[in-house]
Design a protein around this motif. Sequence first.
Motif, PDB file in Angstrom:
ATOM      1  N   ARG A   2       7.566  -4.054   6.303  1.00 46.05           N
ATOM      2  CA  ARG A   2       7.242  -2.840   6.985  1.00 46.05           C
ATOM      3  C   ARG A   2       6.548  -2.740   8.139  1.00 46.05           C
ATOM      4  O   ARG A   2       5.614  -3.727   8.360  1.00 46.05           O
ATOM      5  N   LEU A   3       7.126  -2.106   9.035  1.00 43.34           N
ATOM      6  CA  LEU A   3       6.649  -1.719  10.323  1.00 43.34           C
ATOM      7  C   LEU A   3       5.611  -0.429  10.413  1.00 43.34           C
ATOM      8  O   LEU A   3       6.271   0.575  10.087  1.00 43.34           O
ATOM      9  N   THR A   4       4.527  -0.558  11.155  1.00 45.80           N
ATOM     10  CA  THR A   4       3.775   0.664  11.059  1.00 45.80           C
ATOM     11  C   THR A   4       3.526   0.716  12.629  1.00 45.80           C
ATOM     12  O   THR A   4       2.893  -0.144  13.127  1.00 45.80           O
ATOM     13  N   TYR A  22       1.824  -2.632  17.021  1.00 49.13           N
ATOM     14  CA  TYR A  22       2.713  -2.378  15.722  1.00 49.13           C
ATOM     15  C   TYR A  22       2.117  -3.494  14.595  1.00 49.13           C
ATOM     16  O   TYR A  22       1.677  -4.547  14.748  1.00 49.13           O
ATOM     17  N   GLU A  25       3.956  -5.885   7.902  1.00 48.60           N
ATOM     18  CA  GLU A  25       3.396  -6.288   6.832  1.00 48.60           C
ATOM     19  C   GLU A  25       4.564  -6.827   5.915  1.00 48.60           C
ATOM     20  O   GLU A  25       5.537  -6.358   5.671  1.00 48.60           O
ATOM     21  N   ARG A  30      -0.675  -9.368   6.807  1.00 48.08           N
ATOM     22  CA  ARG A  30      -0.737  -8.158   7.982  1.00 48.08           C
ATOM     23  C   ARG A  30      -0.666  -8.890   9.378  1.00 48.08           C
ATOM     24  O   ARG A  30      -1.595  -9.679   9.750  1.00 48.08           O
ATOM     25  N   HIS A  46      -5.056   2.201   9.042  1.00 52.99           N
ATOM     26  CA  HIS A  46      -4.188   1.694   8.104  1.00 52.99           C
ATOM     27  C   HIS A  46      -4.941   0.245   7.503  1.00 52.99           C
ATOM     28  O   HIS A  46      -4.353  -0.037   6.541  1.00 52.99           O
ATOM     29  N   ASP A 241       1.716   6.362  13.577  1.00 59.64           N
ATOM     30  CA  ASP A 241       1.677   6.131  12.365  1.00 59.64           C
ATOM     31  C   ASP A 241       2.977   6.255  11.642  1.00 59.64           C
ATOM     32  O   ASP A 241       3.318   6.416  10.422  1.00 59.64           O
ATOM     33  N   THR A 243       5.995   4.674  10.071  1.00 61.42           N
ATOM     34  CA  THR A 243       6.738   3.705   9.210  1.00 61.42           C
ATOM     35  C   THR A 243       7.815   3.289   8.916  1.00 61.42           C
ATOM     36  O   THR A 243       8.430   4.612   8.580  1.00 61.42           O
ATOM     37  N   GLN A 244       8.428   2.154   9.286  1.00 60.22           N
ATOM     38  CA  GLN A 244       9.610   2.005   8.562  1.00 60.22           C
ATOM     39  C   GLN A 244       9.728   0.626   8.053  1.00 60.22           C
ATOM     40  O   GLN A 244       9.193  -0.437   8.306  1.00 60.22           O
ATOM     41  N   GLU A 245      10.689   0.603   6.998  1.00 64.30           N
ATOM     42  CA  GLU A 245      11.126  -0.305   6.184  1.00 64.30           C
ATOM     43  C   GLU A 245      12.205  -1.088   6.770  1.00 64.30           C
ATOM     44  O   GLU A 245      13.296  -0.432   7.075  1.00 64.30           O
TER      45      GLU A 245
END
Length: 250
Positions: A2-4, A22, A25, A30, A46, A241, A243-245
Amino acid sequence: MRLTVLGGCGAWPTAEQACSGYLVEYEDFRLLIDPGYATMPRLLRHAQVDAVDAVLVSHGHPDHCADLNPLLRARGLSDVPPPALPVYAPHGALNAVLALDRPGMLATAYDLHEFRPGHRLTVGPFTVDTCLLPHHVPNAGIRLATPDAVLAYTGDTGPSPDIPRLAEGADLFLSEATYVDKVPDADAPYLLTARLAGEYARQAGAGSLLLTHLWPDTDPDAALRTAAGAFSGPIDIAAPDLTQEAGHRP
């Protein structure tokens, strides 16, 4: 994986947008990549400072590393300091930001691992391949791999045939796109356009493209339209904020 996005503004932060930052996770690990100007407050939305397991910096410009200082202060000066934070960066890239405080003040807050772009690193659960990409200072392109996903990140770079190789088959390609379709001549060897980012994403066969490091006040819709002229996959702009999977595609 996961990228936030903590920030994606190039050069300096704005009222709405922090600079590059960035949080990645995977399996409860993290990794903070490029803690640029104004990313620390976004990080705290976060994760607490003691929940960051490692930091990876692409290059030494302050819009990519300045907020390492408040992060280390928050950890090193707390009543119960957490263990030293592993920090990975090209040789000498962090000399200036680590010299902001008196000598030794934060020495126990971090464990610095310097590398030469081109080397492979292991950071927690991530295999990290790096390559030297053209910029005003040495810049490491970064390819993060887990058994489940690949994320490629350019840092700041000018045009290079190494970029599509870095991003080959990546599930998510995070590419600098400082300008929409033309870089001023003086900076043309050192920065990209949204158009080139789209072309590199297409050449790499990337699953999706995330444009970042846009110059302040750039029209994000113009950047999206221009990149979409070269790349037909999903495209987005790195906004706070977001978020991409990233995961294996069928």
